[in-house]
Design a protein around this motif. Sequence first.
Motif, PDB file in Angstrom:
ATOM      1  N   MET A  75       0.849  -1.167   0.000  1.00 12.86           N
ATOM      2  CA  MET A  75       0.000   0.000   0.000  1.00 12.86           C
ATOM      3  C   MET A  75       0.894   1.230   0.000  1.00 12.86           C
ATOM      4  N   GLN A  76       0.611   2.149  -0.925  1.00 13.66           N
ATOM      5  CA  GLN A  76       1.361   3.388  -0.999  1.00 13.66           C
ATOM      6  C   GLN A  76       0.380   4.550  -1.009  1.00 13.66           C
ATOM      7  N   SER A  77       0.669   5.543  -0.213  1.00 14.14           N
ATOM      8  CA  SER A  77      -0.219   6.686  -0.132  1.00 14.14           C
ATOM      9  C   SER A  77       0.590   7.967  -0.101  1.00 14.14           C
ATOM     10  N   GLU A  78       0.116   8.931  -0.887  1.00 13.38           N
ATOM     11  CA  GLU A  78       0.764  10.230  -0.890  1.00 13.38           C
ATOM     12  C   GLU A  78      -0.330  11.282  -0.724  1.00 13.38           C
ATOM     13  N   GLU A  79      -0.179  12.084   0.309  1.00 13.40           N
ATOM     14  CA  GLU A  79      -1.202  13.075   0.627  1.00 13.40           C
ATOM     15  C   GLU A  79      -1.414  14.015  -0.554  1.00 13.40           C
ATOM     16  N   THR A  95      -3.930   7.050  -3.209  1.00 13.62           N
ATOM     17  CA  THR A  95      -3.444   5.814  -2.604  1.00 13.62           C
ATOM     18  C   THR A  95      -3.468   4.710  -3.640  1.00 13.62           C
ATOM     19  N   THR A  96      -2.418   3.914  -3.672  1.00 10.08           N
ATOM     20  CA  THR A  96      -2.351   2.741  -4.536  1.00 10.08           C
ATOM     21  C   THR A  96      -2.295   1.510  -3.648  1.00 10.08           C
TER      22      THR A  96
END
Length: 173
Positions: A1-5, A9-10
Amino acid sequence: MQSEEGVGTTVSLQLNKTLPKNGNGANSFDYAKSGVFDLENKNVLIVEDNALNQMVLKILIGNWKNSRFEIANNGQEAIDLLKAQPFDVVLMDLQMPVMDGYEATTAIRAGAAGTAMSKVPIIAVTADVTQKARFRVLEVGMDDYMTKPINKEELYNKIKKAIYLGNPEMPHK
């Protein structure tokens, strides 16, 4: 899980179990298409308080080859039976006295019936067709959902699917 504000989110998911394929390459669980209903000596726990629904399930499953089943009248009886003997799959009604299907499933998943049975496949069998019920069934840890009146082929396919996914060594028929 990757998330960037501010970006998003991926989420990636990798499944390690191979699912059976139909002729078109799509996942298929139509075990009933052969017309032979064989549970291969699997043990089914039916958790149902209504005598008529119990009778329907007894007749359906009792007429299948190599089938074994026990009946619990409520969630507490189900937990007691799961403590006493192993089952391969549980058919769980949702609305019952003493302990309903939601409470019973939550307790089973928490280990109330023993560690070995905490992962037993549980299929909700209910007259409640609402989206809320479907969501809650999955939320408490049930593996599948089907509605009453019970369709023989659908029931068989869901039982076989639950057993197959719970045991990837089971031969696909």
